[in-house]
Design a protein around this motif. Sequence first.
Motif, short mmCIF file in Angstrom:
data_model
loop_
_atom_site.label_atom_id
_atom_site.label_comp_id
_atom_site.label_asym_id
_atom_site.label_seq_id
_atom_site.Cartn_x
_atom_site.Cartn_y
_atom_site.Cartn_z
N LEU A 1 8.31 6.91 -9.18
CA LEU A 1 7.66 7.93 -9.99
C LEU A 1 6.71 8.77 -9.16
O LEU A 1 6.76 10.00 -9.20
CB LEU A 1 6.91 7.28 -11.15
CG LEU A 1 6.15 8.24 -12.05
CD1 LEU A 1 7.12 8.93 -13.01
CD2 LEU A 1 5.07 7.53 -12.82
N MET A 2 5.84 8.12 -8.42
CA MET A 2 4.85 8.86 -7.63
C MET A 2 5.53 9.68 -6.54
O MET A 2 5.08 10.79 -6.24
CB MET A 2 3.81 7.90 -7.04
CG MET A 2 2.98 7.18 -8.10
SD MET A 2 2.34 8.25 -9.41
CE MET A 2 1.13 9.18 -8.52
N GLY A 3 6.61 9.17 -5.98
CA GLY A 3 7.38 9.95 -5.00
C GLY A 3 7.91 11.23 -5.60
O GLY A 3 7.83 12.31 -5.00
N SER B 1 6.65 15.00 -4.75
CA SER B 1 7.65 15.91 -4.23
C SER B 1 7.79 17.16 -5.10
O SER B 1 7.73 18.28 -4.61
CB SER B 1 8.99 15.17 -4.15
OG SER B 1 10.02 16.05 -3.79
N GLU B 2 7.95 16.96 -6.40
CA GLU B 2 8.20 18.09 -7.30
C GLU B 2 6.97 18.94 -7.56
O GLU B 2 7.08 20.15 -7.74
CB GLU B 2 8.80 17.59 -8.62
CG GLU B 2 10.21 17.06 -8.41
CD GLU B 2 10.91 16.69 -9.70
OE1 GLU B 2 10.61 17.31 -10.75
OE2 GLU B 2 11.74 15.78 -9.65
N LEU B 3 5.80 18.32 -7.60
CA LEU B 3 4.57 19.07 -7.87
C LEU B 3 3.80 19.38 -6.59
O LEU B 3 2.70 19.92 -6.65
CB LEU B 3 3.69 18.30 -8.86
CG LEU B 3 4.32 18.02 -10.23
CD1 LEU B 3 3.36 17.24 -11.11
CD2 LEU B 3 4.76 19.30 -10.92
N LYS B 4 4.37 18.99 -5.47
CA LYS B 4 3.76 19.24 -4.16
C LYS B 4 2.32 18.72 -4.11
O LYS B 4 1.37 19.45 -3.83
CB LYS B 4 3.83 20.72 -3.81
CG LYS B 4 5.27 21.19 -3.75
CD LYS B 4 5.44 22.55 -3.23
CE LYS B 4 6.85 23.04 -3.19
NZ LYS B 4 7.90 22.32 -3.80
N ARG B 5 2.19 17.44 -4.42
CA ARG B 5 0.88 16.78 -4.44
C ARG B 5 0.91 15.58 -3.50
O ARG B 5 1.95 15.25 -2.94
CB ARG B 5 0.55 16.30 -5.86
CG ARG B 5 0.60 17.38 -6.91
CD ARG B 5 -0.12 18.65 -6.49
NE ARG B 5 -1.53 18.47 -6.37
CZ ARG B 5 -2.39 18.65 -7.34
NH1 ARG B 5 -1.99 19.08 -8.51
NH2 ARG B 5 -3.66 18.45 -7.15
N ASP B 6 -0.22 14.92 -3.39
CA ASP B 6 -0.30 13.73 -2.53
C ASP B 6 -1.10 12.63 -3.25
O ASP B 6 -2.08 12.13 -2.73
CB ASP B 6 -0.96 14.10 -1.19
CG ASP B 6 -0.89 12.95 -0.19
OD1 ASP B 6 0.04 12.13 -0.30
OD2 ASP B 6 -1.76 12.86 0.68
N SER C 1 -2.77 5.68 -8.55
CA SER C 1 -2.99 6.64 -9.63
C SER C 1 -2.28 6.25 -10.92
O SER C 1 -2.82 6.40 -12.01
CB SER C 1 -2.53 8.03 -9.22
OG SER C 1 -3.23 8.46 -8.08
N ILE C 2 -1.04 5.75 -10.81
CA ILE C 2 -0.28 5.39 -12.02
C ILE C 2 -0.83 4.12 -12.66
O ILE C 2 -0.74 3.94 -13.87
CB ILE C 2 1.23 5.29 -11.74
CG1 ILE C 2 2.02 5.14 -13.05
CG2 ILE C 2 1.55 4.13 -10.82
CD1 ILE C 2 1.88 6.27 -14.02
#
Length: 81
Positions: free
Chosen positions: A40-42, A46-51, A56-57
């Motif tokens: 999920l975090m990957g 990737s899709e939201l261009k975040r780090d 966090s989850i």
Amino acid sequence: ESEQEITLCTIWQEVLGVEKVGTTDNFFRLGGNSLSAIKLMGRINSELKRDLKIVSIFQNTTVKQLSVLLQEDQTLDEGEI
């Protein structure tokens, strides 16, 4: 629902293999586990261009909570420029 929340719901649906995810549904109650949390975090990063970090989850278990975290993170990023 914001555009970001809709995107997050879609990602959760695909990662968890469920038909519908609401903004207040708990990731782990929907069948999420540590392996799917990593996926999920990957996808989110990737899709939201975040780090975002994997923790966090575990600290923000709903789409709504994660969306707020992403908004706060975005505000911090913009403030540093």
